[in-house]
Design an enzyme around this catalytic site. Structure first.
Site, mmCIF file in Angstrom:
data_model
loop_
_atom_site.group_PDB
_atom_site.id
_atom_site.type_symbol
_atom_site.label_atom_id
_atom_site.label_comp_id
_atom_site.label_asym_id
_atom_site.label_seq_id
_atom_site.Cartn_x
_atom_site.Cartn_y
_atom_site.Cartn_z
ATOM 1 N N LYS A 54 58.302 1.920 11.111
ATOM 2 C CA LYS A 54 58.764 1.108 9.974
ATOM 3 C C LYS A 54 60.134 1.522 9.476
ATOM 4 O O LYS A 54 60.785 0.756 8.754
ATOM 5 C CB LYS A 54 57.734 1.143 8.837
ATOM 6 C CG LYS A 54 56.390 0.562 9.289
ATOM 7 C CD LYS A 54 55.667 -0.265 8.275
ATOM 8 C CE LYS A 54 54.618 -1.064 9.034
ATOM 9 N NZ LYS A 54 53.753 -1.906 8.351
ATOM 10 N N LYS A 84 52.537 -9.066 11.429
ATOM 11 C CA LYS A 84 53.276 -10.062 10.648
ATOM 12 C C LYS A 84 54.771 -9.787 10.653
ATOM 13 O O LYS A 84 55.570 -10.636 10.290
ATOM 14 C CB LYS A 84 52.744 -10.109 9.220
ATOM 15 C CG LYS A 84 52.821 -8.776 8.503
ATOM 16 C CD LYS A 84 51.748 -8.642 7.457
ATOM 17 C CE LYS A 84 51.603 -7.186 7.036
ATOM 18 N NZ LYS A 84 50.255 -6.777 6.761
ATOM 19 N N LYS A 100 51.659 -4.621 19.216
ATOM 20 C CA LYS A 100 50.550 -4.949 18.307
ATOM 21 C C LYS A 100 50.800 -6.293 17.619
ATOM 22 O O LYS A 100 51.944 -6.585 17.248
ATOM 23 C CB LYS A 100 50.461 -3.842 17.246
ATOM 24 C CG LYS A 100 49.212 -3.877 16.416
ATOM 25 C CD LYS A 100 49.242 -2.835 15.296
ATOM 26 C CE LYS A 100 49.877 -3.397 14.043
ATOM 27 N NZ LYS A 100 49.452 -2.761 12.789
HETATM 28 P P1 ATP Z 1 51.361 -5.128 10.112
HETATM 29 O O1 ATP Z 1 51.442 -4.391 11.385
HETATM 30 O O2 ATP Z 1 51.020 -6.594 10.327
HETATM 31 O O3 ATP Z 1 52.550 -4.889 9.225
HETATM 32 P P2 ATP Z 1 49.685 -3.145 9.035
HETATM 33 O O4 ATP Z 1 48.862 -2.563 10.120
HETATM 34 O O5 ATP Z 1 50.891 -2.377 8.663
HETATM 35 O O6 ATP Z 1 50.072 -4.635 9.329
HETATM 36 P P3 ATP Z 1 47.592 -3.853 7.114
HETATM 37 O O7 ATP Z 1 47.797 -5.322 7.028
HETATM 38 O O8 ATP Z 1 47.356 -3.117 5.836
HETATM 39 O O9 ATP Z 1 48.873 -3.149 7.702
HETATM 40 O O10 ATP Z 1 46.411 -3.509 8.140
HETATM 41 C C1 ATP Z 1 45.123 -3.560 7.653
HETATM 42 C C2 ATP Z 1 44.120 -3.079 8.618
HETATM 43 O O11 ATP Z 1 44.102 -3.920 9.756
HETATM 44 C C3 ATP Z 1 44.337 -1.664 9.135
HETATM 45 O O12 ATP Z 1 43.086 -1.019 9.205
HETATM 46 C C4 ATP Z 1 44.923 -1.870 10.494
HETATM 47 O O13 ATP Z 1 44.583 -0.824 11.358
HETATM 48 C C5 ATP Z 1 44.268 -3.173 10.934
HETATM 49 N N1 ATP Z 1 45.129 -3.935 11.833
HETATM 50 C C6 ATP Z 1 46.370 -4.425 11.561
HETATM 51 N N2 ATP Z 1 46.876 -5.076 12.630
HETATM 52 C C7 ATP Z 1 45.911 -4.993 13.603
HETATM 53 C C8 ATP Z 1 45.833 -5.460 14.958
HETATM 54 N N3 ATP Z 1 46.826 -6.126 15.517
HETATM 55 N N4 ATP Z 1 44.687 -5.216 15.649
HETATM 56 C C9 ATP Z 1 43.653 -4.546 15.095
HETATM 57 N N5 ATP Z 1 43.679 -4.060 13.832
HETATM 58 C C10 ATP Z 1 44.795 -4.278 13.093
#
Ligand code: ATP
Ligand code: LTN
Length: 329
Positions: free
Chosen positions: A113, A197, A194
């Site tokens: 990030k 968003k 992954k």
């Molecule tokens: P992003 O990567 O979209 O910015 P993030 O992982 O930083 O999202 P959150 O939206 O808070 O943050 O993620 C919430 C939960 O969903 C966490 O437990 C994370 O591990 C899970 N998660 C997020 N993206 C995925 C994915 N692509 N596949 C499986 N689990 C996910």
């Protein structure tokens, strides 16, 4: 007694990756009869990167509404906003005093990030100490998360052990719960990344609120692998393996059953029916979401959740402060 705790940041629109890796587990965990559940909205975590105040406000309510719409039951689980339980910020500071600069520097989420940005907040760096506080305040035994959060839960375990060894047994050492299928849903345009968003290509993810036709289009366009077989093999066929995981999560069927159904058929029918499985699961969630997101019912669930949470969090904070030598009356 088991205690489950987890949360999803209100930092953007939720995609089906968060549902597969996290939210769907919250709902499943409630089935355990001897468990207590805490599902919160980590709004203090969201502001580690810039947020528009109006959007943060709306998104925080939206994440709580997703929990309820997906099946988190406010009677079985405390649902609350992190910023309404002030013990999080306070224990977060105390945990920062226990976390080492070196170990925080090794967190891959921080590296991802902060990469290429020059205005990186110090809170983005110390964020895992706050996450440890979130978990330890409730003496959580289990933390259901996606694969990307494993490292943070491991750091939480290290910090809990370090604290307990120095100051006496205050914290329960938690374990992550990571599903085998769906713990890391990959991007629809690149199975090496992954689903997230933050990807500028909007077709790379399916949002929880996407319309049926948008879902059909996005999944029809999803990249596949060169031969035409629907086969689960992450080494040789990562794109199709990712779609198979999504199919399994949304239909509730085992992957071998799905593979067998499409044997020798190519990708056409597979992708179409995958889209219908996703739509069938999301439609009732979307309906319930729209009913609740701006309702008084949601406000009262969040107030009640915060009260229940604070009762437990305040007690743990008090114990931790006392153990460290603060004057506690
Ligand atoms: P992003 O990567 O979209 O910015 P993030 O992982 O930083 O999202 P959150 O939206 O808070 O943050 O993620 C919430 C939960 O969903 C966490 O437990 C994370 O591990 C899970 N998660 C997020 N993206 C995925 C994915 N692509 N596949 C499986 N689990 C996910
Ligand atoms: N770091 C997580 C969100 C999060 C969390 C938590 C998850 C903050 N505090 C406590 C589980 C338990 C993320 O980025 N998805």
């Amino acid at each position: 007694m088991k205690r489950f705790l987890s949360g999803i940041k209100p930092s953007g629109e939720l995609n089906i990756g968060g549902y597969a890796g996290a939210l769907r587990q919250y709902v499943a965990m409630q089935q355990e009869s001897d468990a207590e559940n805490f599902y919160f909205v980590p709004d203090l975590h969201a502001v580690t990167v810039p947020q528009d105040p109006k959007e943060l406000h709306q998104r925080s309510k939206e994440i709580a509404a997703y929990y309820i719409a997906a099946g988190v039951d406010p009677k079985k689980s405390a649902i609350f906003l992190q910023s309404q339980v002030s013990a999080h910020a306070e224990l977060g500071w105390l945990m920062e005093t226990q976390a080492y600069f070196g170990e925080l520097s090794r967190m891959t989420q921080f590296k991802d990030k902060s990469e290429g940005k020059d205005a990186v907040s110090s809170a983005l760096f110390t964020y895992p100490a706050l996450m440890a506080a979130d978990i330890l305040l409730y003496q959580a035994t289990h933390v259901p998360v996606g694969e990307d959060q494993k490292q943070h839960v491991e750091l939480t375990r290290d910090l809990a052990n370090r604290f307990n060894n120095k100051f006496g047994d205050v914290f329960t050492v938690p374990e992550p719960i990571i599903q085998e299928v769906g713990c890391r849903i990959m991007s629809l345009d690149d199975p090496g990344k992954k689903m997230s968003k933050s990807n500028p290509n909007k077709s790379s993810y399916v949002l929880m609120l996407d319309e049926p036709d948008t879902i059909r289009k996005k999944l029809a366009r999803a990249v596949t692998d060169s031969d035409m077989q629907v086969r689960y093999d992450w080494e040789a066929k990562p794109a199709v393996s990712n779609l198979l995981e999504i199919y399994s999560v949304f239909s509730g069927e085992e992957i071998p059953v799905i593979e067998k159904r499409y044997e020798g058929q190519g990708y056409g029918a597979f992708k179409k029916e995958l889209a219908e499985a996703v739509i069938a699961k999301l439609t009732p969630i979307q309906e319930r979401f729209r009913e609740i997101v701006d309702s008084e019912e949601l406000v009262s669930i969040l107030k009640d959740g915060a009260e229940r949470a604070a009762a437990i969090a305040d007690e743990t904070l008090r114990k931790a402060k006392q153990a460290m030598g603060f004057v506690v009356f």
